[in-house]
Enzyme design. Structure first.
Site, PDB file in Angstrom:
ATOM      1  N   ARG A 144       0.843  -1.209   0.000  1.00 19.04           N
ATOM      2  CA  ARG A 144       0.000   0.000   0.000  1.00 19.04           C
ATOM      3  C   ARG A 144       0.871   1.250   0.000  1.00 19.04           C
ATOM      4  O   ARG A 144       0.516   2.285  -0.562  1.00 19.04           O
ATOM      5  CB  ARG A 144      -0.987   0.012   1.183  1.00 19.04           C
ATOM      6  CG  ARG A 144      -1.792   1.320   1.251  1.00 19.04           C
ATOM      7  CD  ARG A 144      -3.029   1.273   2.156  1.00 19.04           C
ATOM      8  NE  ARG A 144      -2.843   0.483   3.345  1.00 19.04           N
ATOM      9  CZ  ARG A 144      -2.142   0.865   4.412  1.00 19.04           C
ATOM     10  NH1 ARG A 144      -1.554   2.045   4.438  1.00 19.04           N
ATOM     11  NH2 ARG A 144      -2.021   0.060   5.446  1.00 19.04           N
ATOM     12  N   TYR A 200     -17.521  16.713 -13.962  1.00 23.80           N
ATOM     13  CA  TYR A 200     -17.830  15.291 -13.997  1.00 23.80           C
ATOM     14  C   TYR A 200     -18.851  15.039 -12.880  1.00 23.80           C
ATOM     15  O   TYR A 200     -18.711  15.556 -11.766  1.00 23.80           O
ATOM     16  CB  TYR A 200     -16.538  14.511 -13.766  1.00 23.80           C
ATOM     17  CG  TYR A 200     -16.696  13.028 -13.897  1.00 23.80           C
ATOM     18  CD1 TYR A 200     -16.887  12.440 -15.143  1.00 23.80           C
ATOM     19  CD2 TYR A 200     -16.641  12.198 -12.782  1.00 23.80           C
ATOM     20  CE1 TYR A 200     -17.026  11.073 -15.266  1.00 23.80           C
ATOM     21  CE2 TYR A 200     -16.786  10.831 -12.897  1.00 23.80           C
ATOM     22  CZ  TYR A 200     -16.985  10.276 -14.144  1.00 23.80           C
ATOM     23  OH  TYR A 200     -17.123   8.929 -14.264  1.00 23.80           O
ATOM     24  N   ASP A 232      -8.526  18.995 -13.824  1.00 20.08           N
ATOM     25  CA  ASP A 232      -8.809  17.627 -14.276  1.00 20.08           C
ATOM     26  C   ASP A 232      -8.593  17.625 -15.792  1.00 20.08           C
ATOM     27  O   ASP A 232      -9.359  18.226 -16.538  1.00 20.08           O
ATOM     28  CB  ASP A 232     -10.248  17.259 -13.903  1.00 20.08           C
ATOM     29  CG  ASP A 232     -10.643  15.843 -14.341  1.00 20.08           C
ATOM     30  OD1 ASP A 232     -10.014  15.310 -15.278  1.00 20.08           O
ATOM     31  OD2 ASP A 232     -11.598  15.296 -13.754  1.00 20.08           O
ATOM     32  N   LYS A 269      -9.322   6.491 -18.790  1.00 21.52           N
ATOM     33  CA  LYS A 269      -9.702   7.020 -20.091  1.00 21.52           C
ATOM     34  C   LYS A 269      -8.521   6.959 -21.072  1.00 21.52           C
ATOM     35  O   LYS A 269      -8.073   5.878 -21.386  1.00 21.52           O
ATOM     36  CB  LYS A 269     -10.260   8.434 -19.914  1.00 21.52           C
ATOM     37  CG  LYS A 269     -11.258   8.561 -18.740  1.00 21.52           C
ATOM     38  CD  LYS A 269     -12.524   7.736 -18.904  1.00 21.52           C
ATOM     39  CE  LYS A 269     -13.375   7.634 -17.649  1.00 21.52           C
ATOM     40  NZ  LYS A 269     -13.692   8.887 -16.979  1.00 21.52           N
TER      41      LYS A 269
END
Ligand SMILES: *Cc1c(COP(=O)(O)O)cnc(C)c1O
Length: 387
Positions: A50, A102, A174, A199
């Site tokens: 992690r 978004y 973004d 994306k």
């Protein structure tokens, strides 16, 4: 990384220089933990996956490099990346955010961070004066997407960065709809850039991931890395591998996305059954000049309004054959969706109107198929919708 190399070379020559077996590409280390020799001596560079692991490290280094940044943290999704950025905020902080965000980003601010006492003001980010009026010395963060979803509006990043800077606010952008091949907000003065790696960077619609990059600000990078580690929203080694593999062909894919999108936008623009096309590459687009200045090309995303209404638009997307009817974007497959009934289904009619999203709008993520097949598919789907 050698800074003189071009983007197309950098995106490919990422990867391990210290792999024990001389692997050309970054292997997947399927291990949760790493051994110590003594309690004060770790055998290698990693302790617990992690915190850090080799595949994610390579992804973060490659991502920072492509964005023109110095540091990056990768996340389990674009939303986890955005959440890490909003985690920088405290109760009483003011955020000036874009109007067209978004959908989940909008919700995260409205439903979660507002509960924590963060105040949000939404502005039209295409209007540099509106941003300048909204941002004051009380503002902690300016946050927007450009191009916006789903109206493909463009903000002038350099102008917004100057306003944010003068008010000691962070500018976070973004960059998902553009990708770093077309636009690098950090080089235009933004403090933070975010991508949904799901994306264009992943590029093959087979992985969910996100990342945040910063430039020459070790404290900010460390704070974001802290949220990655403490909240734990990390991508798995396999997901990091998939994104790294996708990123190596970003420029080649983007060139085809842009060429195909231009052809589709021009076709739609000239079609008698199409009322309006929202594509920044068209000279008629209200922000065409800003887009031409700050983007290398105009991207693969567009939206348009068919004559008729929501029925015809629904028929159109259902009639498509090469183009799949699905949410998401940025993969090699062309996708169509209807924001009012799909991505923005949680918006009320008033919220849609307020965001300037027509109910009949269709959004297209133009893929890398052959241009002629895409044009023929769009043409037959329009014809069938009006039969
Ligand atoms: C998809 C997307 C996100 C969210 O990314 P996920 O990887 O789906 O969590 C955020 N911003 C934009 C602009 C997006 O397109």
């Amino acid at each position: 990384m050698n800074d003189d190399r071009r983007f197309e070379t950098k995106e490919i020559h990422t990867g391990p220089d210290d792999d024990a077996h001389g692997a050309l590409t970054t292997p997947i280390y399927a291990t949760a933990t790493y051994e110590y020799d003594t309690p004060s001596d770790l055998r290698g560079d990693h302790r617990y996956s992690r915190m850090s692991e080799p595949t994610r490290d390579d992804l973060e280094a490659a991502f920072a490099d492509l964005e023109g940044g110095t540091d990056a943290s990768a996340f389990a999704s674009g939303m986890a990346a955005i959440d890490a950025v909003f985690s920088l905020l405290s109760s009483g902080d003011r955020v000036v955010a874009g109007k067209n965000l978004y959908a989940e980003t909008h919700e995260l601010l409205a439903n979660v961070y507002s509960e924590y006492g963060v105040e949000v003001e939404h502005v039209d980010i295409t209007d540099a004066d509106a941003i300048a009026d909204a941002v004051t010395s009380e503002t902690t963060m300016v946050y927007f997407e450009t191009p916006t979803n789903p109206m493909l509006r463009i903000a002038d990043i350099e102008a917004a960065a100057a306003v944010a800077d003068a008010n000691d606010a962070l500018l976070a952008v973004d960059n998902t709809f553009a990708s770093p091949y077309l636009q690098r907000p950090l080089e235009l003065g933004a403090d933070i850039v975010i991508e949904s790696l799901t994306k264009y960077l992943g590029g093959h619609s087979d992985v969910i991931a996100g990342a945040v990059a910063t430039r020459d600000d070790a404290d900010l990078a460390e704070e974001i890395a802290y949220y990655q580690y403490a909240r734990g929203g990390i991508p798995s080694p396999f997901d990091a591998f998939l994104v790294l593999r996708g990123m190596k062909t970003l420029s080649a894919r983007m060139e085809r996305h842009c060429a195909n999108a231009r052809a589709v936008a021009e076709f739609l623009d000239g079609h008698e059954k199409v009322e309006r096309v929202h594509y920044p590459g068209l000279e008629s687009h209200p922000n065409h000049e800003v887009a031409a200045r700050q983007m290398a090309d105009f991207g693969g995303m567009m939206s348009f309004e068919l004559a008729g209404g929501i029925e015809e638009a629904s028929d159109f997307v259902s009639n498509l054959d090469v183009v799949a009817l699905a949410e998401s974007l940025g993969g090699v497959e062309s996708l169509a969706e209807q924001p009012a009934t799909m991505t923005h289904q949680d918006f009320s009619a008033d919220e849609l109107a307020d965001a300037g999203i027509p109910v009949s709008l269709v959004r297209l993520s133009v893929g890398t198929e052959h241009e002629d097949d895409l044009l023929a598919d769009v043409e037959q789907a329009i014809e069938t919708a009006f039969e």
